[in-house]
Design a protein around this motif. Structure first.
Motif, short mmCIF file in Angstrom:
data_model
loop_
_atom_site.label_atom_id
_atom_site.label_comp_id
_atom_site.label_asym_id
_atom_site.label_seq_id
_atom_site.Cartn_x
_atom_site.Cartn_y
_atom_site.Cartn_z
N GLU A 1 1.48 6.19 4.28
CA GLU A 1 1.05 4.85 3.85
C GLU A 1 0.05 4.89 2.70
O GLU A 1 0.10 4.04 1.81
CB GLU A 1 0.44 4.13 5.05
N GLU B 1 -1.40 -6.46 4.93
CA GLU B 1 -0.29 -5.54 5.21
C GLU B 1 0.85 -6.06 4.34
O GLU B 1 1.43 -7.10 4.63
CB GLU B 1 0.11 -5.60 6.70
N HIS C 1 -6.87 3.82 4.35
CA HIS C 1 -6.70 5.19 4.87
C HIS C 1 -7.19 6.26 3.88
O HIS C 1 -7.71 5.92 2.82
CB HIS C 1 -5.26 5.45 5.31
N HIS D 1 -2.99 -2.44 2.70
CA HIS D 1 -2.28 -1.61 3.68
C HIS D 1 -0.79 -1.90 3.67
O HIS D 1 -0.34 -2.89 3.09
CB HIS D 1 -2.82 -1.90 5.10
N HIS D 2 -0.04 -1.02 4.36
CA HIS D 2 1.38 -1.25 4.65
C HIS D 2 1.57 -1.05 6.14
O HIS D 2 0.92 -0.21 6.75
CB HIS D 2 2.26 -0.33 3.80
#
Ligand SMILES: [Zn+2]
Length: 232
Positions: free
Chosen positions: A50, A193, A35, A101-102
């Motif tokens: 995030e 993730e 992101h 990522h989360h």
């Protein structure tokens, strides 16, 4: 172990008698911070975007890899990568692309977010190095499990998730064929993730420096293990 010849660069002197280790040390990982500032991803239970979790974890993975002599090219750490394929374009030449990522859950499940926890890994069958992508994702998943973390599994569920089929169920690896950072990468590519941050309890865990450190060590360990093998 392979011996590599050190290229001579103008203006750079390498002292004689200096020993350098070349094995995984000659490898380079593109570490992608998921992101960007204008669209910072999932908003965690506490309101933190995030991107901040991704940056903190990617920085820790970078440090851990560099400690072990692996080169790291951080992508997107300034929050200015709006176009996804620019990330993989700027990773060209690296041996592996890892996107950090989360996780969230589907919007209608947010009121039940406390039910969802754990890590997930994604690879694409459109990536030119599918075998290596899978080997790296499995190695990362296995190291995370070894460090006490559990795969979330819900992405494979047709109702709770998006029916993403398992590529390696035990280690939490799914196929996500149209995933841009896996499909457009010239090298093997894995998306992690790390945890479900819309779950308040899991978010608290993800914020703990000791937990982040354990995740980073596990991810770096899996990356080093798969880079040490010569896979296509
Ligand atoms: Zn994300």
């Amino acid at each position: 172990m392979k011996q590599a010849r050190i290229p001579a660069f103008a203006g750079m002197t390498i002292g004689f008698g200096m020993t350098m280790a070349f094995s995984a040390a000659a490898k380079e990982v593109a570490l992608d911070v998921g992101h960007y500032a204008a669209e910072p991803g999932v908003i965690a239970a506490s309101g933190v975007p995030e991107f901040e979790f991704n940056l903190a974890l990617a920085s820790e993975v970078k440090a851990e890899l560099e400690t072990h002599g692996v080169k790291v090219r951080l992508i997107g750490e300034r929050g200015d990568y709006a176009v996804l394929h620019h990330r993989t374009r700027d990773a060209r030449g690296a041996d592996l692309f890892v996107s950090i990522h989360h996780d969230s859950v589907q919007e209608h499940l947010l009121p039940q977010a406390g039910r969802f926890a754990g890590f997930s890994l994604f690879i694409s069958r459109h990536n030119p190095k599918l075998g290596k992508s899978l080997a790296c994702a499995s190695a990362i998943g296995a190291k995370l499990r070894g460090a006490g973390f559990t795969p979330s599994r819900y992405h494979a569920d047709p109702v709770l998730g998006e029916s993403r089929p398992f590529a390696d169920e035990a280690n939490g690896v799914h196929y996500y064929d149209n995933l841009a950072v896996a499909r457009t990468a010239a090298m093997a590519s894995v998306l992690l993730e790390a945890g479900v941050v819309v779950n308040r309890e899991e978010e608290q865990r993800m914020r703990e420096p000791a937990v982040r450190r354990r995740i980073a060590v596990a991810v770096a360990g899996g990356v080093r293990e798969c880079l040490a093998k010569e896979l296509q």
